[in-house]
Design a protein around this motif. Sequence first.
Motif: not given
Length: 570
Positions: A484-486, A493-497, A478-480, A553-556
């Motif tokens: 990556k999202l931010w 992009s970060a908040l789409v999912n 979760l930390a990683a 999904l989030l990492d992708s």
Amino acid sequence: MSKVLSRRDLEFLLYEWLDVESLTTRERFADHSRETFDAFLDVSQQIAERDFAPHNRKNDLNEPTFDGERVTIIPEVSKALKAFAESGLIAAPLSAEHGGMQLPAVVARACFLWFQAANTATSAYAMLTSGNSHLLLAHGTKEQIETYVYPMLEGRFTGTMCLSEPQAGSALSDVLTKATPAGDGTYRVTGSKMWISGGDHELSENIIHLVLARVAGAPAGVKGLSLFIVPKKDVKTGERNGVTLAGLNHKMGYRGTTNTVLAFDDATGYLVGEEGRGLAYMFLMMNEARIGVGAGAVALGYTGYLHALAYAREREQGRPLDDKNPTAPPVAIVKHPDVRRMLLASKSYVEGGLALILYAAKLLDERSEENDLLLDVLTPIVKAWPSQWCRLADDHAIQVHGGYGYTREYPVEQFYRDNRLNSIHEGTDGIQALDLLGRKVTMKGGAGLALLLDRIRATASSVKGDLGEPVLAACDRLAATTAKLWAKGDPSSALVNATAYLDAAGHLVIAWLWLEQHLAAGDKEGDFYDGKRLAARYFVTHELPRIGPMLDLLDSGDTLLRDMDDAWLG
């Protein structure tokens, strides 16, 4: 055993896990003891089972009606709320200077769960009144407190929160209701408010509306909103104050709570605090309500689970898989693996959700900069996770009852309908997801998320055997993923999912709290403790792995939901 709520589980969580007795060493709670806490729990259970639970079904089948002049509600609601008010529970958590008994928030929350589980529609009036009074105690003037709060604490007045409007919904920046200075220190409030629970009735002498409105010349957006007290009736004359019931909304659940469209036509309003700070003040009530909604979702899921468990032990149908004798007597359906699957999953959701609610409440009793930060991060999860997963416990309860579960002769279908509303109350799950990923885990340079993960890791590292390892691994992931999202600092992009992020974070938090319960159970003997250890193992081994695909999904970096054309939906 009660089918409303489990007193044994509450006592385990309060005394064996959270050690709420230790709070009595603090000056604020020094007059309390295990005996006083138990007395509050006793009276809550008694009133809930005597005055709230018996009319839960009647409340659902005979929802409030409006004849154009007045709202009619079944008389049992008034009787129940009177009993609640006379108990002193509404003021119990408040300071002695305001007539309260300085009951710890965690005990008060445990007490109110009885009412939410017994009759969520009737309890809603009390919950809203409590939140309204707490806001005014924090931000109102002495005169406002004396005029409006004390009558609410006595049960003579009730309270609401008026945010949404027909054209705005949850988009509060689009609020159009106006407030015009009258020249005498008051304002004239004009506009329409939608989805206002408890907005009109004759259950109390007066209804105190807290209304978000925009003063002329105020900036656009939420920074231009101010907060006003707008009573249904003038407290001096008893005359109507320009607040008109335009109609009742008819929801699938919570049918016993009036849900209203209110028209404000030059209604006299009294400014709370300063102009332009309305939403900041309202967040006190909103966050309290979000925790209350999460608690209500737990309560409904819990009572659904208890009803399903009792039914599964009584209902005989079918035979064991290895029994080929067609004349053998049928067994209780609790013996069938798939029924056990649903019951164990439900147990893990509702007991995990209950732990979450009480943990959050205790953070209020142990206020510190660190605990306040942790509660900020947890609040979206406290609201949204039970609203989804404890509702699934009610879904399972219907299935366990078989065909009977889908009929109104059994209460579980009502529990599900009532619980379904909690995913939209006080901000949808999607709004909570945006709040968590867009604000809470990034604030103060990510300090809140780091604090949460540190506490989870400390617990997971203390658990013997292999239960802690998956939780530690999930913390790292979760930390990683968050980093990556931010990484590019791009919200679109970060908040789409974000909803997938909320689900993953919520499941990790519940896994942590199950490890906490596992530690509290220790090596103690008995079916209750065996059940705690079993549910902890189930959640970590069967439920926690759900977050893997979510994080994948989030990492992708997938942006399908942002990039699609709505025309493609058909």
